[in-house]
Design an enzyme around this catalytic site. Structure first.
Site: not given
Length: 355
Positions: A167-168, A193, A286, A289
């Site tokens: 993600s991030t 993401h 973050m 997930d």
């Protein structure tokens, strides 16, 4: 009381500056300490106000956001959330911003700006919160493959599948990982993401840098060695079997852990379909997930790598994977590809000895 996150808004649109300032000031844990209409004004405000996080428009007069970001990260690294447009050009420029060191981005609509930004308010403030605690790094020297890599598995690669979740901070982590892999790597399935419209540009950018072929996944296609498949933004991506082959499943399933695509969906399918022939890799991001499903992968016999805290932009997803007992090895980002290749080669050697 914790000190509020101090946010500086940089955007050439007076409407956007007003809307973003209002969205930030509605939060109990942050405040907009100023708004600048161009980077040259922003530069002086950064010196005077020392903000914790910057929101930065990609396209502005006098100096565009990318040029400004490049100088800022080089001279005074700080967390930046890019505000980009939902266009192909906007996606390409945003990926360049992430490469330079921006923590994350928000894609603003081209029409209905006021209502569109208000609808994104929750996402905007969440990304500001994440940016405030992220580890910001100067952009590394551009990494591209250096000549042909030794053969890895040959025909045996068809059995293996590498599954990556991020993600991030993940766009650059995925790039750093993939450029180290040889052309005959096992097939790779990736969930990063990212909203619709950005994953196409992301795949194309990686395809130009890597020895392997990188593409956005399409429903029903065979998953082949030497290829990496990126989950399309706004869709769920999982793997299925068709005879001896792995096949991509891309559908409009519901969001999982608030994400679409979701790492949980991909990893769950790998646990069910690939089992001990899978390798799981959890990178920076973050939230949680994919953590529970990564444990399912390990229980099904996969071997899993998790990025360590020191090399993660945000340690949320890796931390949760470790807490779930999903990790076989926790490594710095720069060591994951080499560890994976060594393990694959050892597996190949054992199989050759048996034959």
């Amino acid at each position: 009381m914790h000190r509020k996150i101090r946010v500086l808004v940089v955007d050439d649109s007076a409407l956007v500056r007003s809307l973003l300032s209002e969205i930030v000031n509605r939060q109990r844990d942050m405040e907009c300490i100023g708004a600048a209409h161009d980077p040259l004004v922003a530069r002086e405000m950064i010196r005077a106000l020392a903000p914790d996080v910057l929101t930065l428009d990609v396209e502005m007069p006098r100096m565009d956001g990318i040029d400004f970001l490049e100088r800022l990260i080089r001279l005074r690294p700080m967390p930046v959330v890019m505000i980009s447009t939902l266009t192909q050009h906007g996606a390409e420029v945003t990926l360049r911003a992430l490469e330079l060191g921006a923590v994350d981005f928000v894609a603003k609509p081209r029409i209905g700006l006021a209502g569109g930004l208000e609808a994104l308010a929750t996402q905007i403030v969440e990304k500001i919160r994440v940016a405030a605690v992220a580890q910001v790094r100067r952009a590394p020297a551009h990494q591209t493959p250096c000549g042909p890599a030794p053969a890895l598995l040959g025909h045996l690669a068809t059995e293996k599948l590498i599954c990556i979740g991020a993600s991030t901070g993940g766009t650059e982590a995925i790039r750093e990982l993939l450029v180290q892999l040889p052309a005959d790597s096992p097939a790779i399935a990736i969930t990063q993401h990212m909203p619709p419209g950005f994953t196409t540009s992301f795949a194309a950018r990686l395809n130009g840098l890597c020895r392997i072929t990188v593409r956005e996944a399409t429903h029903g296609e065979r998953i082949l060695p030497g290829h990496a498949y990126i989950a399309p933004g706004g869709s769920q991506f999982h793997v299925a079997r068709s005879g001896a082959n792995y096949v991509a499943q891309v559908d409009d399933g519901p969001a999982v852990n608030r994400h679409k695509p979701s790492v949980e969906v991909l990893f769950k399918s790998a646990a069910a379909v690939v089992g001990r022939n899978a390798f799981g890799i959890m990178l920076t991001g973050m939230g949680n997930d994919g953590a529970a499903a990564m444990r399912e992968m390990r229980d099904a016999g996969s071997y899993n790598y998790v990025q360590d805290e020191a090399s993660s932009i945000v340690f949320g997803m890796p931390r949760e994977a470790i807490a779930h007992g999903a990790a076989d090895e926790v490594l710095p980002l720069g060591q994951i590809a080499a560890a994976l290749i060594a393990r694959l080669r050892a597996t190949t050697d054992r199989l050759h000895h048996r034959i």
